[in-house]
Every structure is written in structure tokens, then in C-alpha cells.
Design a protein around this motif. Structure first.
Motif, short mmCIF file in Angstrom:
data_model
loop_
_atom_site.label_atom_id
_atom_site.label_comp_id
_atom_site.label_asym_id
_atom_site.label_seq_id
_atom_site.Cartn_x
_atom_site.Cartn_y
_atom_site.Cartn_z
N HIS A 254 0.84 -1.21 0.00
CA HIS A 254 0.00 0.00 0.00
C HIS A 254 0.88 1.26 0.00
N TYR A 255 1.93 1.24 0.81
CA TYR A 255 2.76 2.43 0.98
C TYR A 255 4.08 2.36 0.21
N GLN A 256 4.20 1.34 -0.64
CA GLN A 256 5.51 1.01 -1.25
C GLN A 256 6.16 2.20 -1.96
N ARG A 257 5.33 3.02 -2.65
CA ARG A 257 5.95 4.09 -3.44
C ARG A 257 6.63 5.15 -2.56
N LEU A 258 6.28 5.16 -1.26
CA LEU A 258 6.97 6.10 -0.35
C LEU A 258 8.25 5.49 0.21
N ARG A 259 8.50 4.24 -0.13
CA ARG A 259 9.67 3.50 0.34
C ARG A 259 9.89 3.62 1.85
N PRO A 260 8.83 3.37 2.62
CA PRO A 260 9.00 3.51 4.08
C PRO A 260 9.73 2.31 4.67
N ALA A 261 10.35 2.52 5.83
CA ALA A 261 10.68 1.39 6.68
C ALA A 261 9.36 0.98 7.31
N LEU A 262 9.10 -0.33 7.41
CA LEU A 262 7.81 -0.77 7.94
C LEU A 262 7.99 -1.44 9.30
N VAL A 263 7.25 -0.94 10.28
CA VAL A 263 7.26 -1.57 11.60
C VAL A 263 6.19 -2.64 11.60
N ILE A 264 6.61 -3.89 11.79
CA ILE A 264 5.64 -4.99 11.80
C ILE A 264 5.67 -5.68 13.16
N ASP A 265 4.56 -6.26 13.50
CA ASP A 265 4.46 -6.89 14.81
C ASP A 265 5.28 -8.19 14.83
N GLN A 266 5.73 -8.55 16.05
CA GLN A 266 6.53 -9.78 16.18
C GLN A 266 5.76 -11.02 15.70
N LYS A 267 4.42 -10.94 15.78
CA LYS A 267 3.63 -12.07 15.27
C LYS A 267 3.77 -12.23 13.76
N ASP A 268 4.20 -11.15 13.09
CA ASP A 268 4.35 -11.18 11.63
C ASP A 268 5.81 -11.26 11.19
N ALA A 269 6.68 -11.67 12.11
CA ALA A 269 8.12 -11.72 11.79
C ALA A 269 8.36 -12.53 10.51
N GLY A 270 7.54 -13.56 10.29
CA GLY A 270 7.70 -14.42 9.11
C GLY A 270 7.47 -13.68 7.80
N LEU A 271 6.86 -12.48 7.83
CA LEU A 271 6.61 -11.73 6.59
C LEU A 271 7.76 -10.79 6.25
N SER A 272 8.70 -10.70 7.17
CA SER A 272 9.76 -9.69 7.01
C SER A 272 10.52 -9.85 5.68
N ASP A 273 10.89 -11.08 5.32
CA ASP A 273 11.65 -11.28 4.09
C ASP A 273 10.87 -10.79 2.87
N ASP A 274 9.56 -11.11 2.85
CA ASP A 274 8.74 -10.68 1.70
C ASP A 274 8.66 -9.16 1.62
N VAL A 275 8.58 -8.51 2.79
CA VAL A 275 8.55 -7.04 2.79
C VAL A 275 9.90 -6.51 2.31
N ASN A 276 10.98 -7.11 2.77
CA ASN A 276 12.33 -6.70 2.33
C ASN A 276 12.47 -6.83 0.80
N LYS A 277 11.84 -7.89 0.24
CA LYS A 277 11.94 -8.10 -1.22
C LYS A 277 11.28 -6.95 -2.00
#
Ligand code: GDP
Length: 311
Positions: A254-277
Motif C-alpha cells: 500500500h505504501y511502497q511508493r513512499l519506500r517507508p521502513a515498515l514496523v511490523i508486529d513480532q507475530k508477523d516476523a515471518g513476513l519480514s523477508d517478503d517485505v524486504n523483497k
């Protein structure tokens, strides 16, 4: 470090309050969605602005997250008795604010002037901007009920109708509130609070000039979706109904074009790699602000992350 936070109501107010406890007041500016504003009983009501200001002032109802603490409901009871519309609950203390704001608007003051005045009276020293002094109205296009005003969808219909899309009436004619773009230019960081991306943050970002101004800044966004669900409200339901699986990854896109760093909850740690991609950095922590201490803790965690990774 100067921070500008973009906020809706409940999720935005909680994180803004966390930063208010962690930064000198002159360093925090909050820009609040007014797409939810509407007129009711001839009064101008600005739910997100009031939630943010009441929260910063220590006047918010700690149970509901909206409205005033120590509220009474005599006027509403009287309206009900007389058969008036009671789907939008207005407490007596809250009504006093709507009455005085409406009087001032009719006397020619702007929403941002009135907000500044109310904040000073309530002892709020941070700068709070309504996103615009001109009306912008979020309209929700639904399968069952056609287009609904935001409060009709949110409060009267309890977010039940299936969402097809959104329209922000008046957006093209509206300008950011005076001083708001300047505040973004002067900020070291723009924080996107864990507010509803569709109906709390998008109206702010879509105002003429704001996306460009925010795009020049370092941005850090907090996901309002945790383990596929919203803590409160229809954000996850909206993603699903628009054909997008609700997740922190969906928020990242949703916010990708702003190239933000994204704070995600520890319950979503498994999504971190996909967000990094997607090219976005992630910061994994507990993002659930269950009480005042947790609000401050999240804000301080974020300031620490900014200090050690983003400066
Ligand atoms: P509204 O305008 O009153 O609906 O409020 P917002 O748009 O500011 O906030 C709604 C969003 O806040 C929802 O999507 C929630 O999931 C999110 N939210 C509320 N509390 C929290 C919290 O403690 N942590 C996180 N990460 N999100 C939250």
C-alpha cells in the motif's frame, strides 16, 4: 529530531500519544484525517481530530478509545425520547466541543485555527493540523447499499456492507492546511501511524502536494494489520473485500511508493523477508499498544530504530 505523524483516529491517536510522551512538544506535529468529518444536528463533527486531541489532552475515554472520559449522556437520552436520530452517539461534554467549533466556523474561523485554539485551552503543546480547512468527504462504495457517507458506513451500518471502493469528495479542490507542508519540509521523519490505510491515511496522502512532500522525506510506517487482522475497525475487512489478503505485506505494498521502513508486529516476523523483497526495511517489535506505557514503549523503540538504522 522533528517528527511529523500522519494519523486517523484510534490507532493514530495511540501512537501520537506515545511520541508525545517521548519527544519535546515542539518536535512533534500531527496531521489528522478529516475525511471522516460530517454534519449532524447542524453541528460540524470531526471524529479523528477529536480523538487525537482528546487523547493528547488526557481527556479521552480510556475504554472506547473515542469520545470523552467522565462523559454523561443526558442530551442523547433526551433526543432518543423525542424520537430523534440516535445512531451517532454524542456525549454531553463532546457536544459542547461540537457546538463551540460550529459557532466559530460560522463566525469565519478556519478548522485549523479552531484546532490550535482548542489544543492550547486543553494544554496540548504539540502542533495538531487538520489535513485541510476545506471539506473532504470520504464516500464508501458498497455492494448492498451503494455509496454511503463514511459515518453512515462506519457507525450506522457498523461496517457491514461489502466495500467496492472509495471516493474522496472535494479532494481536488482542497488544500493542505496552512503551515502543514512547511512542517513536512522541516521534519526529519514522517511517521505513518497504524491507522486505516484506506480511509484514514490515503485521504491525507491524496491531498494536493502531500504525497510529493512526504516522498522527499524518510518515512516509517506502522502496520495496523497484525496476524491478518485489524485490532479494531474494518481495515482488514476492507483489504479482503477489495481482493487483497490482509497482512503487513499488503500494508507494505500500500505504501511502497513512499519506500517507508515498515514496523511490523513480532507475530508477523515471518513476513519480514517478503517485505524486504519489495525494497523496504523492516523493524520487528511488539506493536500492540494495550496501555499508556506500551504507547510510549513503541514510540521509544521506533526512535531507537531510527537513531541506529535510518539516520
Ligand atoms: P479510526 O479512524 O478511529 O478508525 O482510527 P485509525 O484509522 O487511526 O485506526 C484504526 C486502525 O488502528 C485499525 O486498523 C487497527 O488495527 C489499528 N490499531 C488500533 N490499535 C492498534 C495498536 O495498538 N497497534 C497497531 N499496530 N494497530 C492498532
Amino acid at each position: 529530531m522533528k517528527i511529523v505523524a500522519l494519523a486517523g483516529g484510534v490507532g493514530g491517536a495511540k501512537l501520537a500519544h506515545g511520541f508525545a510522551q517521548s519527544l519535546p512538544s515542539k518536535d512533534l506535529t500531527i496531521i489528522v484525517n478529516t475525511g471522516d468529518d460530517f454534519e449532524h444536528f447542524g453541528l460540524y463533527i470531526s471524529p479523528d481530530l477529536d480523538t487525537v486531541c482528546y487523547t493528547l489532552a488526557g481527556l479521552a475515554n480510556p475504554t472506547t478509545g473515542w469520545g470523552r472520559r467522565d462523559e454523561s449522556w443526558k442530551t442523547m437520552e433526551n433526543i432518543q425520547l423525542l424520537g430523534g436520530p440516535d445512531w451517532f452517539r454524542l456525549g454531553d461534554l463532546d457536544l459542547g466541543v461540537h457546538l463551540e467549533r460550529t459557532r466559530r466556523l460560522k463566525a469565519g474561523q478556519t478548522l485549523s485555527q479552531i484546532t490550535l485554539h482548542f489544543c492550547r485551552k486543553w494544554g496540548v503543546l504539540q502542533t495538531v493540523f487538520p489535513m485541510s480547512d476545506q471539506p473532504v468527504r470520504t464516500m464508501v462504495n458498497t455492494v448492498e447499499a451503494g455509496e454511503l457517507g463514511f459515518q453512515e458506513y462506519f457507525v450506522r451500518e457498523r461496517c457491514q456492507p461489502q466495500v467496492k471502493g472509495f471516493r474522496f469528495e472535494g479532494l481536488d479542490q482542497a488544500a493542505p492546511a496552512p503551515g502543514l507542508l512547511e512542517a513536512i519540509h522541516q521534519a526529519d521523519f514522517v511517521i505513518i501511524c497504524p491507522s486505516n490505510p484506506w480511509v484514514s491515511i490515503d485521504p491525507i496522502l491524496k491531498l494536493p502536494g502531500i504525497l510529493d512532500a512526504v516522498g522527499k522525506k524518510k518515512v516509517i510506517a506502522v502496520s495496523p494489520i497484525i496476524a491478518g487482522e485489524a485490532i479494531k475497525g474494518p481495515a482488514a475487512k476492507m483489504y479482503a473485500e477489495l481482493g487483497i489478503q490482509p497482512s503487513a505485506l499488503a500494508v507494505a505494498r500500500h505504501y511502497q511508493r513512499l519506500r517507508p521502513a515498515l514496523v511490523i508486529d513480532q507475530k508477523d516476523a515471518g513476513l519480514s523477508d517478503d517485505v524486504n523483497k519489495l525494497g523496504l526495511e523492516t523493524f520487528i517489535t511488539n506493536t500492540i499498544m494495550s496501555d499508556h506505557t506500551e504507547r510510549k514503549r513503541l514510540a521509544e523503540d521506533m526512535l531507537h530504530f531510527i537513531g541506529s538504522n535510518l539516520l
